[in-house]
Design an enzyme around this catalytic site. Structure first.
Site, PDB file in Angstrom:
ATOM      1  N   ASP A   7      22.933  59.811  -9.333  1.00 28.45           N
ATOM      2  CA  ASP A   7      23.543  60.961  -8.666  1.00 28.45           C
ATOM      3  C   ASP A   7      23.600  62.096  -9.683  1.00 28.45           C
ATOM      4  OD1 ASP A   7      24.836  62.536  -6.762  1.00 28.45           O
ATOM      5  OD2 ASP A   7      26.818  61.841  -7.384  1.00 28.45           O
ATOM      6  N   GLU A  67      19.451  60.919  -4.927  1.00 29.12           N
ATOM      7  CA  GLU A  67      19.733  61.686  -3.726  1.00 29.12           C
ATOM      8  C   GLU A  67      18.974  63.005  -3.785  1.00 29.12           C
ATOM      9  OE1 GLU A  67      23.749  61.537  -1.508  1.00 29.12           O
ATOM     10  OE2 GLU A  67      23.838  63.281  -2.833  1.00 29.12           O
ATOM     11  N   ASP A 139      31.136  59.954  -8.801  1.00 23.61           N
ATOM     12  CA  ASP A 139      29.715  60.078  -9.119  1.00 23.61           C
ATOM     13  C   ASP A 139      29.053  58.708  -9.247  1.00 23.61           C
ATOM     14  OD1 ASP A 139      29.875  62.948  -9.287  1.00 23.61           O
ATOM     15  OD2 ASP A 139      30.856  62.682 -11.225  1.00 23.61           O
TER      16      ASP A 139
END
Length: 161
Positions: A7, A67, A139
């Protein structure tokens, strides 16, 4: 097989490692890479790269997932996030590890069942799907969710790079 979920963020890049054995998922590790917002950007990017190299060397993932970026209304923030993403994508590639990208709604749908789930719902489901896991922060929880998404899509659709 081990999957590294990532992330990316310039302020706190999350990472999470899961292991797949006989189609069962097991939590291995998670963490985050904070950077000093007063440091020059090149030092912050260098820190992300250094710690990710340590994570890869320690946990030896076979595949990585990240992502996809969302557009931010602040162009400067978008550029900085793009720089961090570049480092986060490049680092596994230096080790010959393929990186697959997923839209945020796909990650949430894979983990929670709803594409518009809240962060708290994602973290709760990560803890349920990975018994014994206590993510270090939001996170790292997101990174574990991204790894879980990759596992589900790779199994359902035979995604391999």
């Amino acid at each position: 097989m081990r999957i590294l979920g990532l992330d990316p963020s310039l302020s706190s890049t999350g990472w999470g490692v899961i292991e797949i054995e006989n189609n069962r998922v097991k939590y291995i590790a998670d963490g985050f890479i904070p950077t000093d917002n007063k440091a020059p950007i090149e030092e912050r990017l260098k820190e992300i790269n250094k710690v990710l190299c340590e994570v890869i060397e320690a946990y030896k993932p076979d595949e990585a997932s990240i992502e996809q970026v969302f557009l931010n209304s602040n162009p400067t923030s978008t550029i900085k996030l793009g720089m961090a993403r570049g480092v986060v994508i490049m680092t596994p590639a230096q080790y010959g590890i393929s990186v697959t990208e997923y839209e945020p709604t796909k990650v949430k749908k894979a983990v929670v069942g709803v594409g518009r789930a809240e962060k708290a719902q994602v973290e709760t489901m990560v803890k349920i799907l990975l018994p014994g896991c206590k993510p270090k922060n939001n996170d790292s929880a997101d990174a574990l969710a991204i790894a879980l998404c990759h596992f589900q899509y790779r199994n359902a659709y035979g995604i391999k790079k």
